[in-house]
Design an enzyme around this catalytic site. Structure first.
Site, short mmCIF file in Angstrom:
data_model
loop_
_atom_site.label_atom_id
_atom_site.label_comp_id
_atom_site.label_asym_id
_atom_site.label_seq_id
_atom_site.Cartn_x
_atom_site.Cartn_y
_atom_site.Cartn_z
N ASP A 1 1.34 -0.20 -22.48
CA ASP A 1 1.67 0.47 -23.74
C ASP A 1 2.87 1.40 -23.57
O ASP A 1 3.05 2.01 -22.51
CB ASP A 1 0.47 1.28 -24.21
CG ASP A 1 0.77 2.05 -25.49
OD1 ASP A 1 0.94 1.39 -26.53
OD2 ASP A 1 0.86 3.29 -25.43
N GLU B 1 4.96 -3.74 -23.96
CA GLU B 1 5.18 -3.36 -25.35
C GLU B 1 6.48 -2.56 -25.38
O GLU B 1 6.51 -1.39 -25.01
CB GLU B 1 4.00 -2.52 -25.87
CG GLU B 1 4.07 -2.28 -27.37
CD GLU B 1 3.93 -0.81 -27.76
OE1 GLU B 1 3.78 -0.54 -28.95
OE2 GLU B 1 4.00 0.07 -26.88
#
Length: 694
Positions: A354, A408
């Site tokens: 993330d 991401e």
């Protein structure tokens, strides 16, 4: 190369390390070979690559250790049962005294539970007899430092729980008499293609509550298996104090969230997924940490910079969190060990990292335009973070060569998902974050008659040739309060009043049709994988709003209403059934990823798009009003059968075309030598069809 080392082949690793330092560099590094526009930045690319090699050699003592052996910190630090009793260790260089306190000593400092500082290090150790602790007991550290003291949860704690009454978090002694026994000991993910079902354990149930690992395994996993996804990507695994953070404000990095059950419950879920051919990818958060001091790492021993950057870089300006100091070897040890821990202890098959954009840039990517290649090599990048991400990918693939890593990342940093040996950072995939942005912008800003197939086709296959991507129409981001899912943007309030069969409005018909077409186009053009957030496949009508003061701590919108798709009187099942069949069709084409996307035709005036992959032909008519008879496409000669039609009545369409008809190409003397002919189709407005060459 380094990425193929294993911890069991030390001699080979030493030779590899020697080759790394002595081998002559090629004329051009791989990234530049694949993209000549990167040539002006080759020195920077080489510099980042060599920095990672240098750091790897340093951490592994010039090859005396493997990277995997270096990342064994979770076996050293924290609380562990030994053959004679217990041992506890913590890295806290700024501490002056550390006591273990808990319900075993009335939460009071006692000499018997006082840690000793290991000479010449920042490490503390406590050795206890077997009867000093028992499974299930709660504990914390009582830490003293110059000018202060406080209760802290150990940084390496592997089990952390919250008291229901007081809401206070504590570490928990976790050493069950019967350790978990894996039924499926080895597993290799299916990646051609990788079909990911993004999910959250707590909000996966129909009831207004926090769901559990066991409930997910029993009630939701069978749905995912039936739908045809071959991977789940689980959010919010690492322990986090605030449920509403969606798991992105982590406090205990080695503890699986106890809100959802025990470690054994999570292992049973992963084991069951593996038995059914489903990989389990963890949404890992190494981009920042929660600011909490009692629960987290914010001020573990009187030094707020122990794990985090000092000064202006200490706090994330947008996330109200703390930023790891990737330049510290101890922090690298902590984070790399964290990667290995989840692979080894829980058998996760990889990670979706993330917030990678936030890690890569001093600005965290905030306010940056990223218009050209110079923006990626202008000195505004955090080389420490780049080095960490590169090492993390090398480590993960060393521990498990079949592991999957996904970044991401929104800036478009070149090389992110390129091979390490080519100068890349070693991720297997990067998220195609342009695609959901494009679909949302199109739906919001353009009337249906202005949708251009040429733009659609460009966007869904716009990627670097040497990097694989995970394509998606929408993820959890588009389902949160403050945003809208695709179905909500298309149908709006009619979702609530006109989704019963026979009562559909024109807006509902439009939404159902475009929802299917958008998903089919996105999936059909992938070059790696496809992702869907749970419930979005059937057009879940509610946004996500976790319990908070502003909504009266309600769970009404922090759940998934499976009853809607199960109700055959409602239209939701049309979308769910279509999603299942769509995945079947794609998986039926062998080596779908390796099969190139080849454009057959596009006409922006007609709003027609056609392209092929192997034996499959995908045809789209985005026009809201115009249907076409005998629309011709030049394709390999032969006969074709319809295998999927968005307009079929079983998927909520009008059923205008007869899909039982076998379609034969018409010969054309001009193209006979190419063995091509004209395939002529009836294409209803706002529909798509997939045909297979017989």
């Amino acid at each position: 190369m380094v990425t193929k080392k294993t911890s069991t082949k030390k001699a080979s690793e030493k030779k590899t390390s020697a080759r790394i330092t002595k081998a002559k560099e090629p004329a051009h590094i791989g990234l530049v070979k694949n993209d000549s526009y990167l040539a002006p930045y080759e020195d920077a690319i080489r510099g980042r690559h060599e920095h990672a090699l240098w750091k790897m050699n340093q951490l592994t003592q010039d090859g005396k250790l493997s990277l995997s052996e270096f990342a064994n910190g979770y076996n050293y630090y924290g609380l562990h049962r030994t053959k004679d009793g217990w041992v506890f260790r913590e890295w806290a260089p700024n501490a002056t005294e550390i006591f273990l306190i808990g319900d075993f000593n009335d939460w009071k400092e006692q000499e018997a539970y006082q840690c000793q500082r290991l000479e010449g290090t920042g490490n503390w150790e406590l050795i206890l007899p077997e009867d000093a602790l028992q499974h299930g007991q709660y504990y914390k550290m009582r830490v003293h430092w110059q000018g202060g003291e406080g209760e802290r949860i150990p940084a390496w704690a592997q089990r952390v729980v919250q008291d229901d009454a007081t809401k206070i978090f504590s570490a928990q002694v976790w050493a069950p008499k019967k350790p978990f026994v894996w039924k499926k000991k080895t597993f290799k993910p299916q990646t051609s293609p990788l079909l990911i079902y993004e999910c959250h354990i707590g909000m996966a149930q129909d009831e207004e509550k926090v769901g559990t690992y066991n409930e997910f395994r029993e009630k939701v996993l069978p749905r995912i298996i039936k739908d045809g996804y071959n991977a789940i990507q689980i959010m919010a695994i690492q322990e986090h104090p605030y449920y509403g953070s969606f798991g992105y404000h982590v406090s205990s990095f080695f503890a699986a969230s106890s809100r959802f059950g025990t470690p054994e419950d999570l292992k049973a879920l992963i084991d069951e997924a593996h038995k059914n051919g489903v990989a389990v990818i963890m949404d890992i958060v190494h981009s920042h940490a929660v600011k909490n001091e009692v629960e987290g790492l914010g001020n573990l021993a009187g030094d707020p910079n122990q794990y985090f950057y000092p000064g202006e870089r200490h706090e994330h300006p947008a996330w109200d969190s703390l930023c790891f100091d990737y330049g510290k070897d101890e922090v690298l040890h902590f984070l790399l060990s964290n990667c290995k821990y989840w692979l080894e202890e829980y058998h996760f098959d990889g990670f979706r990292f993330d917030g990678v954009t936030s890690m890569l840039y001093y600005s965290h990517g905030l306010g940056e335009a990223f218009c050209n290649y110079a923006d990626y090599f202008n000195g505004h990048q955090d080389d420490n973070a780049i080095c960490y991400l590169t090492l993390a990918n090398c480590l993960i693939h060393e521990v498990n060569k079949n592991a999957v890593t996904i970044a991401e990342e929104v800036s478009g940093m070149p090389g992110l998902a390129a091979k390490f040996k080519d100068g890349g950072y070693g991720f297997d995939y990067r998220m195609a974050m342009n695609i959901p942005d494009y679909w949302i912008k199109t739906i919001k800003e353009l009337p249906d008659e202005s949708w251009k197939p040429s733009s659609i086709f460009w966007e869904i296959k716009n990627r670097r040739s040497d990097e694989k991507t995970i394509s998606y129409c929408e993820s959890h981001d588009q389902a949160l309060v403050g945003d809208k899912t695709i179905i909500f943007r298309l149908v709006d309030a009619d979702m609530y009043w006109h989704f019963r069969k026979g009562d559909e409005t024109e807006m509902v018909h439009r939404g159902i049709a475009l929802h299917k077409m958008i998903r089919l186009a996105t999936l059909a053009a992938i070059n790696g994988g496809y992702l869907n957030f749970m419930g979005n496949e059937f057009g879940h009508p509610e946004w996500i709003d976790f319990p908070r003061e502003g909504n009266g701590w309600s769970y009404k919108y922090a759940r998934r209403q499976w009853n809607l798709v199960d109700n055959k009187e409602l239209c939701y099942h049309f979308l769910g059934d279509f999603d299942q069949r769509m995945l079947e069709v794609v998986k039926s084409e062998k080596k779908f990823n390796e099969t190139p996307v080849q454009e057959i035709w596009h006409n922006d005036g007609d709003q027609i798009l056609a392209f092929s992959r192997g034996e499959l032909i995908f045809v789209f008519n985005f026009s809201p009003t115009r249907s076409f008879y005998d629309y011709g496409f030049l394709v390999p000669e032969g006969s074709y059968n319809v295998v999927l039609n968005t307009d079929a009545t079983e998927y909520g369409g009008n059923g205008f075309a007869d899909d039982t008809v076998e379609h034969f190409t018409n010969a054309d003397p001009l193209y006979e030598k190419d063995h091509k002919g004209w395939l002529k189709l009836y294409i209803p407005a706002r529909s798509a069809v997939v045909l297979r060459k017989k």
